[in-house]
Design a protein around this motif. Structure first.
Motif, short mmCIF file in Angstrom:
data_model
loop_
_atom_site.label_atom_id
_atom_site.label_comp_id
_atom_site.label_asym_id
_atom_site.label_seq_id
_atom_site.Cartn_x
_atom_site.Cartn_y
_atom_site.Cartn_z
N GLN A 262 -19.74 -6.09 5.76
CA GLN A 262 -18.60 -6.95 6.10
C GLN A 262 -17.95 -7.53 4.85
O GLN A 262 -16.72 -7.61 4.76
N ALA A 263 -18.77 -7.91 3.88
CA ALA A 263 -18.23 -8.43 2.63
C ALA A 263 -17.44 -7.36 1.90
O ALA A 263 -16.41 -7.64 1.27
N GLY A 264 -17.92 -6.11 1.98
CA GLY A 264 -17.19 -5.01 1.35
C GLY A 264 -15.82 -4.81 1.95
O GLY A 264 -14.83 -4.60 1.25
N TRP A 265 -15.73 -4.90 3.28
CA TRP A 265 -14.43 -4.77 3.94
C TRP A 265 -13.53 -5.96 3.63
O TRP A 265 -12.32 -5.80 3.46
N LEU A 266 -14.10 -7.16 3.53
CA LEU A 266 -13.29 -8.32 3.19
C LEU A 266 -12.71 -8.17 1.79
O LEU A 266 -11.54 -8.48 1.55
N SER A 267 -13.51 -7.65 0.87
CA SER A 267 -13.03 -7.44 -0.49
C SER A 267 -11.91 -6.41 -0.53
O SER A 267 -10.92 -6.57 -1.25
N ALA A 268 -12.05 -5.35 0.25
CA ALA A 268 -11.09 -4.25 0.20
C ALA A 268 -9.92 -4.43 1.16
O ALA A 268 -8.97 -3.65 1.12
N SER A 269 -9.96 -5.47 2.01
CA SER A 269 -8.94 -5.58 3.05
C SER A 269 -7.53 -5.80 2.52
O SER A 269 -6.55 -5.44 3.17
N ILE A 270 -7.41 -6.42 1.33
CA ILE A 270 -6.09 -6.59 0.75
C ILE A 270 -5.42 -5.24 0.52
O ILE A 270 -4.20 -5.11 0.54
N ASN A 271 -6.25 -4.23 0.33
CA ASN A 271 -5.72 -2.89 0.09
C ASN A 271 -5.48 -2.13 1.39
O ASN A 271 -4.91 -1.03 1.36
N GLY A 272 -5.90 -2.71 2.54
CA GLY A 272 -5.70 -2.02 3.81
C GLY A 272 -4.23 -1.84 4.13
O GLY A 272 -3.78 -0.75 4.51
N ALA A 273 -3.45 -2.91 3.95
CA ALA A 273 -2.01 -2.81 4.20
C ALA A 273 -1.36 -1.84 3.24
O ALA A 273 -0.49 -1.05 3.62
N ALA A 274 -1.78 -1.88 1.97
CA ALA A 274 -1.20 -0.98 0.97
C ALA A 274 -1.54 0.47 1.27
O ALA A 274 -0.74 1.37 1.02
N ALA A 275 -2.74 0.70 1.82
CA ALA A 275 -3.15 2.06 2.15
C ALA A 275 -2.31 2.63 3.27
O ALA A 275 -2.14 3.85 3.37
N VAL A 276 -1.76 1.77 4.12
CA VAL A 276 -0.92 2.22 5.24
C VAL A 276 0.56 2.19 4.89
O VAL A 276 1.33 3.06 5.29
N LEU A 277 0.97 1.19 4.11
CA LEU A 277 2.39 0.91 3.92
C LEU A 277 2.95 1.35 2.57
O LEU A 277 4.10 1.06 2.26
N GLY A 278 2.15 2.03 1.75
CA GLY A 278 2.63 2.41 0.43
C GLY A 278 3.90 3.24 0.47
O GLY A 278 4.89 2.94 -0.21
N LEU A 279 3.91 4.28 1.26
CA LEU A 279 5.07 5.16 1.35
C LEU A 279 6.26 4.43 1.95
O LEU A 279 7.40 4.56 1.47
N VAL A 280 6.02 3.64 3.01
CA VAL A 280 7.11 2.87 3.62
C VAL A 280 7.71 1.89 2.61
O VAL A 280 8.93 1.69 2.56
N SER A 281 6.86 1.29 1.79
CA SER A 281 7.36 0.37 0.77
C SER A 281 8.21 1.11 -0.26
O SER A 281 9.20 0.57 -0.76
N GLY A 282 7.81 2.34 -0.58
CA GLY A 282 8.62 3.14 -1.48
C GLY A 282 9.99 3.44 -0.90
O GLY A 282 11.01 3.40 -1.60
#
Length: 409
Positions: A46-66
């Motif tokens: 759970q701590a690992g997912w909390l640490s990486a969760s900031i990157n969850g949105a970026a992992a999904v939205l990177g192309l859309v942001s571009g």
């Protein structure tokens, strides 16, 4: 010879500052994880997912942001990213539960991806063609500088007022850069009219699938980022448990390891000038970070050697971001494709960051310790080397030979 175009230096500095403060939102987590685990009763995974969760949105939205940056302009996207990150961080300081903190981390992730996509576009447009590669290599240092600085600062802030103080301070830093960016927004490159502005979202997404070079470089970056964040995320906990360091000492060690990554970033343009192709830099760096990463989490190796291996892995891997960022404009035909390429690479990077820390945590938890987890490094690294050879083939087709491609960067 001027390094930057008219008022480009101001835009470069602000874009770099935005990158550093948003990277700090990643860096605040490793040193805070032991406290957060106690406060919210989190398991290792759970701590690992909390640490990486900031990157969850970026992992999904990177192309859309571009796509957003290509349509509305990189400057506007940068401002929106800073505003979103401010809101997410301040709400995080008020979180009463781990679930709410996770949600605010996802909001910070939206701000992160908007900044990570728009800032290099601003820098690429602000630097002269002769210095663009070097300027983008400096941009690649935003992550180690921001992450390392906050890793070291976080234990001090926790001692002052708990983990919430870390979030309040970061919110203030983000707000300060937002104000600066708003005041100097006139220095950001103007959006260039192009057919991208009239294209539908579907047609732009279809266009992005043809940017094969960007996807391959993004995949190589994803492999590297997953390994680098395995080290950066778990080294403090590993050092406290298995190397008998205090939390403050472990934070200093991790900060040093992360900051060392900047040396690799800065070396990238010099490696290119010395005649090393992009694929060669990526392949060799991937072999080195895989081998050194294996040593870092080997409990039967003396701590001094593991510390050296962690620093060496960070330096070696750092050559990959600078190399890839300089390659994005080379594989793009126009400014819109630079923005799309940044979006593709940022999305790939964050898939790697999102999966890396939980992956090694899962292996450690499921197979009996860190000696099992160390095998993740060479296993994942094989894919990184394969992608380097794919890039070699693509650049031979596109440029005639991969060495010749370097002269256009």
């Amino acid at each position: 010879m001027s390094l930057f175009l008219n008022r480009g230096l101001i835009a470069f500095i602000v874009a770099l500052l935005a990158g550093i403060v948003i990277a700090a939102q990643i860096g605040k987590m490793p040193s805070a994880l032991p406290v957060l685990r106690d406060s919210f009763d989190l398991s290792l995974v759970q701590a690992g997912w909390l640490s990486a969760s900031i990157n969850g949105a970026a992992a999904v939205l990177g192309l859309v942001s571009g796509l957003l940056a290509a349509k509305t302009g990189a400057g506007n996207t940068l401002l929106l990213g800073l505003l979103t990150a401010v809101v997410g961080t301040l709400l995080g300081a008020l979180s009463p539960t781990g679930e709410m903190l996770l949600g605010t981390r996802l909001l910070e992730g939206v701000g992160f991806v908007l900044i990570a996509v728009s800032a290099p576009s601003i820098i690429a447009a602000s630097a002269t063609p002769e210095w663009r590669g070097r300027a983008l290599a400096v941009w690649g240092c935003y992550m180690p500088i921001g992450v390392a600085g906050m890793i070291v600062l976080t234990p001090l802030l926790i001692l002052k007022g708990g983990w919430q103080t870390v979030w309040w301070v970061n919110g203030g830093l983000l707000f300060a850069v937002l104000v600066i960016a708003w005041r100097v927004r006139g220095t950001f490159p103007k959006k260039q009219p192009s057919s991208a502005g009239q294209q539908t979202l579907l047609s732009q997404l279809r266009q992005s699938t043809r940017l094969t070079g960007h996807w391959v470089m993004g995949g190589a970056f994803a492999i590297y980022s997953s390994q680098w964040f395995m080290i950066g995320t778990w080294l403090p906990s590993f050092a406290v448990t298995y190397m008998e360091l205090s939390l403050g000492q472990a934070a200093l060690l991790t900060g040093l390891v992360v900051l060392a990554n900047a040396l690799g970033n800065l070396a990238a343009p010099y490696l290119a000038a010395a005649g090393f192709s992009r694929w060669q830099v990526i392949a060799v760096a991937q072999v080195l970070i895989s081998g050194f990463g294996f040593v870092v989490f080997s409990s039967d190796i003396p701590p001094e050697i593991r510390i050296f291996a962690a620093i060496a892995a960070s330096i070696a891997g750092g050559a990959i971001p600078g190399t890839v960022m300089a390659g994005i404009p080379v594989h793009a035909r126009n400014a819109a494709e630079v923005a799309l390429g940044n979006g593709i690479v940022v999305q790939c990077i964050n898939v790697g960051i999102l999966l890396g820390p939980p992956l090694i945590a899962g292996v450690v938890a499921g197979f009996g310790g860190w000696d099992a987890g160390r095998w993740v490094f060479p296993a994942v690294g094989c894919f990184g080397v394969a992608l380097a050879f794919m890039l070699k083939r693509l650049e031979i087709i596109k440029f005639g030979n991969p060495e010749g491609a370097e002269t256009t960067s």
